[in-house]
Scaffold this motif. Sequence first.
Motif, mmCIF file in Angstrom:
data_model
loop_
_atom_site.group_PDB
_atom_site.id
_atom_site.type_symbol
_atom_site.label_atom_id
_atom_site.label_comp_id
_atom_site.label_asym_id
_atom_site.label_seq_id
_atom_site.Cartn_x
_atom_site.Cartn_y
_atom_site.Cartn_z
ATOM 1 N N ASP A 8 66.893 6.372 29.727
ATOM 2 C CA ASP A 8 65.443 6.164 29.750
ATOM 3 C C ASP A 8 64.965 6.326 31.190
ATOM 4 O O ASP A 8 65.436 5.625 32.097
ATOM 5 N N ILE A 9 64.009 7.207 31.430
ATOM 6 C CA ILE A 9 63.548 7.489 32.788
ATOM 7 C C ILE A 9 62.957 6.250 33.454
ATOM 8 O O ILE A 9 63.048 6.064 34.669
ATOM 9 N N ARG A 10 62.348 5.362 32.635
ATOM 10 C CA ARG A 10 61.795 4.128 33.200
ATOM 11 C C ARG A 10 62.900 3.246 33.767
ATOM 12 O O ARG A 10 62.709 2.567 34.781
ATOM 13 N N VAL A 11 64.055 3.257 33.124
ATOM 14 C CA VAL A 11 65.161 2.405 33.558
ATOM 15 C C VAL A 11 65.676 2.854 34.916
ATOM 16 O O VAL A 11 65.863 2.046 35.836
ATOM 17 N N ALA A 12 65.912 4.143 35.062
ATOM 18 C CA ALA A 12 66.432 4.650 36.328
ATOM 19 C C ALA A 12 65.490 4.339 37.484
ATOM 20 O O ALA A 12 65.919 3.901 38.562
ATOM 21 N N GLU A 13 64.198 4.536 37.267
ATOM 22 C CA GLU A 13 63.226 4.279 38.326
ATOM 23 C C GLU A 13 63.148 2.789 38.656
ATOM 24 O O GLU A 13 63.071 2.385 39.821
ATOM 25 N N ARG A 14 63.194 1.959 37.607
ATOM 26 C CA ARG A 14 63.117 0.517 37.842
ATOM 27 C C ARG A 14 64.356 0.010 38.569
ATOM 28 O O ARG A 14 64.271 -0.843 39.463
ATOM 29 N N LEU A 15 65.518 0.514 38.227
ATOM 30 C CA LEU A 15 66.739 0.105 38.910
ATOM 31 C C LEU A 15 66.675 0.457 40.394
ATOM 32 O O LEU A 15 67.094 -0.328 41.249
ATOM 33 N N ARG A 16 66.151 1.619 40.696
ATOM 34 C CA ARG A 16 66.009 2.002 42.108
ATOM 35 C C ARG A 16 65.073 1.042 42.844
ATOM 36 O O ARG A 16 65.335 0.633 43.981
ATOM 37 N N ARG A 17 63.999 0.678 42.179
ATOM 38 C CA ARG A 17 63.035 -0.200 42.834
ATOM 39 C C ARG A 17 63.618 -1.594 43.058
ATOM 40 O O ARG A 17 63.419 -2.205 44.118
ATOM 41 N N LEU A 18 64.348 -2.114 42.067
ATOM 42 C CA LEU A 18 64.983 -3.425 42.222
ATOM 43 C C LEU A 18 66.011 -3.418 43.351
ATOM 44 O O LEU A 18 66.124 -4.378 44.122
ATOM 45 N N ALA A 19 66.756 -2.334 43.445
ATOM 46 C CA ALA A 19 67.774 -2.245 44.487
ATOM 47 C C ALA A 19 67.163 -2.208 45.876
ATOM 48 O O ALA A 19 67.770 -2.675 46.847
ATOM 49 N N ALA A 20 65.949 -1.676 45.985
ATOM 50 C CA ALA A 20 65.309 -1.519 47.294
ATOM 51 C C ALA A 20 64.393 -2.682 47.655
ATOM 52 O O ALA A 20 63.946 -2.777 48.803
ATOM 53 N N PRO B 137 63.330 -6.111 48.898
ATOM 54 C CA PRO B 137 63.957 -7.192 49.675
ATOM 55 C C PRO B 137 63.751 -8.570 49.059
ATOM 56 O O PRO B 137 64.483 -9.505 49.392
ATOM 57 N N ALA B 138 62.786 -8.704 48.157
ATOM 58 C CA ALA B 138 62.542 -9.999 47.526
ATOM 59 C C ALA B 138 63.426 -10.219 46.301
ATOM 60 O O ALA B 138 63.457 -11.332 45.769
ATOM 61 N N GLU B 139 64.136 -9.175 45.862
ATOM 62 C CA GLU B 139 64.963 -9.314 44.675
ATOM 63 C C GLU B 139 66.214 -10.133 44.969
ATOM 64 O O GLU B 139 66.756 -10.104 46.071
ATOM 65 N N GLU B 140 66.678 -10.859 43.952
ATOM 66 C CA GLU B 140 67.869 -11.691 44.100
ATOM 67 C C GLU B 140 69.116 -10.831 44.287
ATOM 68 O O GLU B 140 69.231 -9.747 43.720
ATOM 69 N N VAL B 141 70.048 -11.356 45.057
ATOM 70 C CA VAL B 141 71.278 -10.623 45.364
ATOM 71 C C VAL B 141 72.055 -10.301 44.095
ATOM 72 O O VAL B 141 72.604 -9.202 43.941
ATOM 73 N N GLU B 142 72.107 -11.250 43.158
ATOM 74 C CA GLU B 142 72.864 -11.025 41.932
ATOM 75 C C GLU B 142 72.302 -9.856 41.136
ATOM 76 O O GLU B 142 73.070 -9.087 40.537
#
Length: 471
Positions: free
Chosen positions: A437-449, A451-456
């Motif tokens: 799903d194209i939405r998934v790939a884009e969202r994963l990239r955004r979460l990885a980048a 800085p406010a996202e949790e380390v886990e």
Amino acid sequence: MFEPFIAPSGTLLGLLQRGRGDGTLHALAAPRAEALAALNHCVLDDPRHDWQVENRSLYYARLYLDLHGGLDEIEAHLFGAEDHLDTEESRTGLALAVLGHLASYGRQDALLLLRRYAATGTNWAWALDELALRDDDAGLRALAPSVLARFPADAEGAAELARTVRDAFEPRPWRLWAEDRRDTVGPRVRAAMEQGSFDRWQRQMRPTGPRPGWSVRAVLDWAQEGYERGAVLYGPAARCLTAVAGPEDRPDILAAARDGAEGARGAALHHLAEARDPAVLDLVEHAADSGSHAVAEAAVAAYRRMCGDDAVARARAWIRRADALGTAAAEVLACRGTAEDSPSVLGALRETVRSQGPDAPALPFLVDGAGRLGIACAAPVLRHVYRETASSQLRGRTARALAATDPAFATGFAVECLWDCEETTREVAAQHAETGDIRVAERLRRLAADPAEEVEVQLAVRNRIGPDLQV
């Protein structure tokens, strides 16, 4: 505090109140004015049933960024007359936490609102904690006169200041102010810190409760005294009994568990449950049938602490009971039962949802049990709980159970879970969402980048995508 009104799950407001990922996706597709109105409604009227454990602030802050939302509504909420009439921190805590996240994303208007509220607002301590994590030294130093002015320059004010400094959640501002060279700042804060340390030392030197050498009778009396003044001391008293009781004391403890006063009886039952005494299960059943709500509640709580095979075996008999002990038996089977208990756990799950709804107190354990036992037939009722519950904590546990029971999870709910308000739910989604799903790939990239996202969550993203992820 009144229970919040939660809109139906099929509406934009209902989705945002629940913190569901679909709330963000629908808000971004809706007219901007409508989406901002629903978002402001959630932030200004906290929709959480338990605001101390459920997350919403980062979820709402991210949506403000995506919608380019202004902060006029939050400003009016914080600085209105009601701020001085309703001083409960739950009224403004969510708005302040959202501002804190927005400040960490670089929103200067959010930072300025936090500074202003810390200087003049009723829930100033929360705002100061948010600033302690995001503001620079100069900004915090400028707040010192306004904050210290809240404490009169007399003995009572000094004592209150010492308590505030001692109990501060984030100590950074106080440590900074202790080094301040201004005569009205540094000396006052240093004196408060010293007094707080002295108070803590005094409490340690004057402990209350059982002392070495206490007898079993003294511990039971202490538990009863606590019960009479409204303090439930079953757990501490049970641990004290373990420390002081010998084999010769067992008859007295059994007698207290069978016929003692409420507080002493609860302590004795908890002690016997922890010791896995062979008589405790019969005593628990006797207490559950005693007719006393307090005694039955203590017995059920003691039984829930048991983890042996005998407790599981008794649960198979008790699960047919239509009282709190039957509910506890279902929870025990869900947590520690085997595959043979799957029909019982599934039946309890269905009956609990049917009779008590998607927010029943027993559901977290039953949902976990359905996932742990891999009960595929539970998927339809789990999907219902996922959609309808107002608890983001329960929804996250349901998502984990669906990942173990529902083959459609990876292409269904797992996708929206990437936008969920709970980091544990986003972590589950990062582990299972279908990357085609194209939405998934884009969202994963955004979460990885982010800085406010949790380390886990970021670790789950990187473990899932690997070196192919470009951020």
